[in-house]
Design a protein around this motif. Structure first.
Motif, PDB file in Angstrom:
ATOM      1  N   TYR A  89       0.838  -1.210   0.000  1.00 52.48           N
ATOM      2  CA  TYR A  89       0.000   0.000   0.000  1.00 52.48           C
ATOM      3  C   TYR A  89       0.867   1.252   0.000  1.00 52.48           C
ATOM      4  CZ  TYR A  89      -5.109  -0.457   0.572  1.00 52.48           C
ATOM      5  OH  TYR A  89      -6.459  -0.596   0.348  1.00 52.48           O
ATOM      6  N   ASP A  90       0.530   2.189  -0.885  1.00 49.33           N
ATOM      7  CA  ASP A  90       1.095   3.529  -0.839  1.00 49.33           C
ATOM      8  C   ASP A  90       0.272   4.362   0.153  1.00 49.33           C
ATOM      9  OD1 ASP A  90       2.372   5.875  -1.408  1.00 49.33           O
ATOM     10  OD2 ASP A  90       1.378   6.192  -3.330  1.00 49.33           O
TER      11      ASP A  90
ATOM     12  N   ILE B   2      -1.937 -10.904   0.683  1.00 51.49           N
ATOM     13  CA  ILE B   2      -1.625 -10.296   1.977  1.00 51.49           C
ATOM     14  C   ILE B   2      -1.356  -8.808   1.716  1.00 51.49           C
ATOM     15  CG2 ILE B   2      -0.661 -12.421   2.927  1.00 51.49           C
ATOM     16  CD1 ILE B   2       2.149 -11.141   2.534  1.00 51.49           C
ATOM     17  N   ILE B   3      -1.450  -7.988   2.746  1.00 56.23           N
ATOM     18  CA  ILE B   3      -1.193  -6.554   2.616  1.00 56.23           C
ATOM     19  C   ILE B   3       0.095  -6.227   3.364  1.00 56.23           C
ATOM     20  CG2 ILE B   3      -2.012  -4.245   3.273  1.00 56.23           C
ATOM     21  CD1 ILE B   3      -4.872  -5.286   2.751  1.00 56.23           C
ATOM     22  N   VAL B   4       0.948  -5.457   2.709  1.00 54.83           N
ATOM     23  CA  VAL B   4       2.234  -5.068   3.306  1.00 54.83           C
ATOM     24  C   VAL B   4       2.316  -3.554   3.392  1.00 54.83           C
ATOM     25  CG1 VAL B   4       4.750  -5.247   3.152  1.00 54.83           C
ATOM     26  CG2 VAL B   4       3.320  -7.117   2.273  1.00 54.83           C
TER      27      VAL B   4
ATOM     28  N   THR C 208       5.120  -0.716   4.556  1.00 52.27           N
ATOM     29  CA  THR C 208       6.504  -0.530   4.973  1.00 52.27           C
ATOM     30  C   THR C 208       6.577   0.497   6.097  1.00 52.27           C
ATOM     31  OG1 THR C 208       6.866   1.191   3.317  1.00 52.27           O
ATOM     32  CG2 THR C 208       7.390  -1.070   2.664  1.00 52.27           C
ATOM     33  N   ARG C 209       7.684   0.456   6.809  1.00 53.25           N
ATOM     34  CA  ARG C 209       7.880   1.371   7.944  1.00 53.25           C
ATOM     35  C   ARG C 209       7.773   2.828   7.496  1.00 53.25           C
ATOM     36  NH1 ARG C 209       7.554   4.059  11.691  1.00 53.25           N
ATOM     37  NH2 ARG C 209       8.882   4.276  13.515  1.00 53.25           N
ATOM     38  N   CYS C 210       8.297   3.127   6.321  1.00 53.28           N
ATOM     39  CA  CYS C 210       8.271   4.518   5.842  1.00 53.28           C
ATOM     40  C   CYS C 210       6.844   4.964   5.529  1.00 53.28           C
ATOM     41  CB  CYS C 210       9.157   4.641   4.609  1.00 53.28           C
ATOM     42  SG  CYS C 210       9.770   6.298   4.358  1.00 53.28           S
ATOM     43  N   ILE C 211       6.040   4.089   4.957  1.00 50.64           N
ATOM     44  CA  ILE C 211       4.634   4.418   4.683  1.00 50.64           C
ATOM     45  C   ILE C 211       3.896   4.631   6.006  1.00 50.64           C
ATOM     46  CG2 ILE C 211       2.447   3.547   3.749  1.00 50.64           C
ATOM     47  CD1 ILE C 211       4.417   4.462   1.585  1.00 50.64           C
ATOM     48  N   LEU C 212       4.193   3.805   6.997  1.00 51.79           N
ATOM     49  CA  LEU C 212       3.571   3.967   8.314  1.00 51.79           C
ATOM     50  C   LEU C 212       3.936   5.324   8.914  1.00 51.79           C
ATOM     51  CD1 LEU C 212       1.808   2.280  10.326  1.00 51.79           C
ATOM     52  CD2 LEU C 212       3.942   1.734  11.507  1.00 51.79           C
ATOM     53  N   MET C 213       5.188   5.741   8.736  1.00 56.73           N
ATOM     54  CA  MET C 213       5.624   7.061   9.222  1.00 56.73           C
ATOM     55  C   MET C 213       4.808   8.168   8.557  1.00 56.73           C
ATOM     56  SD  MET C 213       9.770   6.511   9.212  1.00 56.73           S
ATOM     57  CE  MET C 213      10.212   8.227   9.490  1.00 56.73           C
TER      58      MET C 213
ATOM     59  N   VAL D  40       3.498  -5.129   8.817  1.00 56.09           N
ATOM     60  CA  VAL D  40       4.266  -3.887   8.802  1.00 56.09           C
ATOM     61  C   VAL D  40       5.734  -4.298   8.795  1.00 56.09           C
ATOM     62  CG1 VAL D  40       4.859  -1.772  10.030  1.00 56.09           C
ATOM     63  CG2 VAL D  40       2.493  -2.590  10.022  1.00 56.09           C
ATOM     64  N   VAL D  41       6.442  -3.890   7.746  1.00 54.93           N
ATOM     65  CA  VAL D  41       7.790  -4.397   7.506  1.00 54.93           C
ATOM     66  C   VAL D  41       8.799  -3.253   7.537  1.00 54.93           C
ATOM     67  CG1 VAL D  41       9.273  -5.588   5.831  1.00 54.93           C
ATOM     68  CG2 VAL D  41       6.883  -6.265   6.065  1.00 54.93           C
ATOM     69  N   TYR D  42       9.833  -3.416   8.358  1.00 52.42           N
ATOM     70  CA  TYR D  42      10.973  -2.510   8.264  1.00 52.42           C
ATOM     71  C   TYR D  42      11.712  -2.844   6.976  1.00 52.42           C
ATOM     72  CZ  TYR D  42      10.742  -0.453  12.938  1.00 52.42           C
ATOM     73  OH  TYR D  42      10.366   0.265  14.034  1.00 52.42           O
TER      74      TYR D  42
END
Length: 277
Positions: free
Chosen positions: A8-9, A37-39, A41-46, A75-77
């Motif tokens: 996801y963006d 599955i949905i991924v 990334t840590r940066c998108i979460l930020m 949620v992946v680093y």
């Protein structure tokens, strides 16, 4: 890693999280049918938490909805890619090279990546292959770039592009990795960066989904049968007018098409448009 991975963006996650429940469920039904599955990334979460440093209620509700729907969300680093790559490739140098090549493909003169490399000579020397000191290269690069993140930059998209450039080298089937993005600029850059790579070394194809392209997939899969069901999703994040990359019935090639959501819904149902992005 048998399942299809939907990355996801930021903007698309935001749009979908603010849909009404029955509309968001249609998107999740499509992902579930794809054994997806949905991924995130840590940066998108930020970026999702950038204003208040915590997730908005609508985002938390959407995450819960994903879980209730039986879809795994990770949620992946970004640096965890190293472990994934090393599970498939025995050579540490080869794993590092995949990241070096990805950085070169995505980096542009004015970017957070460029700023990070300028400030960290050791990292810059690894990317320019002037140094063999590649200890913790993935961690050094990704954590270093995240530290330089600024509000309103497009670092999330840059990092997604780097990650996807690395992941497509895995021995997986075509179309395993998908990116959901409504940032046409970012999507165009990601697509162009893959096209710049010689076909022999390109790896697997990444499937790019915009919300309108997803809507067409919902109709084609029978998840939504009427134009009225498509409309609320097409309206996500816009004022009723959308721009798509696609082809109408007499077009030879894809082109940028501007149309209102009602017309787009009607053309999807009447099969008079193909949406590429």
């Amino acid at each position: 890693m048998s399942k299809k991975c939907f990355f996801y963006d930021t903007c698309s996650f935001r749009y979908h999280a603010n849909l009404k429940e029955q509309d968001a469920e249609k998107i999740l039904e499509y992902i579930r049918r794809q054994d997806g599955i949905i991924v995130i990334t840590r940066c998108i979460l930020m970026e999702l938490a950038s204003q208040s440093h915590s997730l908005e209620e609508s985002y938390v509700r959407y995450v819960k909805k994903i879980a209730d729907y039986g879809i795994a969300l990770y949620v992946v680093y970004e640096e965890e890619l190293q472990d994934i790559m090393e599970s498939c490739f025995s050579s540490r140098q080869q794993v590092n090279n995949y990241l070096i090549w990805a950085i070169r493909m995505i980096n542009s003169p004015v970017s957070t990546i460029a700023k990070t490399l300028l400030e960290d000579e050791g990292l810059r020397n690894i990317v320019e292959e002037k140094s063999k000191n590649t200890q913790d290269f993935y961690t050094r690069f990704f954590s270093g770039v995240r530290k330089n993140k600024e509000t309103g930059d497009n670092l999330g998209e840059e990092m997604l592009a780097v990650c996807l450039h690395v992941l497509v080298k895995l021995p997986e089937e075509e179309g395993k990795f998908c990116l959901i993005t409504d940032d046409k600029g970012a999507a165009g850059k990601i697509d162009a960066s893959f096209r710049r790579v010689n076909r022999r070394y390109r790896g697997k194809r990444v499937i790019l989904f915009s919300t309108p392209k997803l809507v067409q997939a919902l109709y084609n899969e029978g998840i939504a049968a009427e134009a009225e069901e498509l409309l609320p999703i097409l309206h996500a994040g816009n004022n009723g007018i959308i721009k798509i990359l696609g082809a109408e019935i007499y077009d030879i090639d894809n082109r940028e098409i501007t149309l209102d959501c009602a017309e787009a819904a009607r053309k999807i149902v009447e099969k008079k448009i193909h949406i590429a992005l």
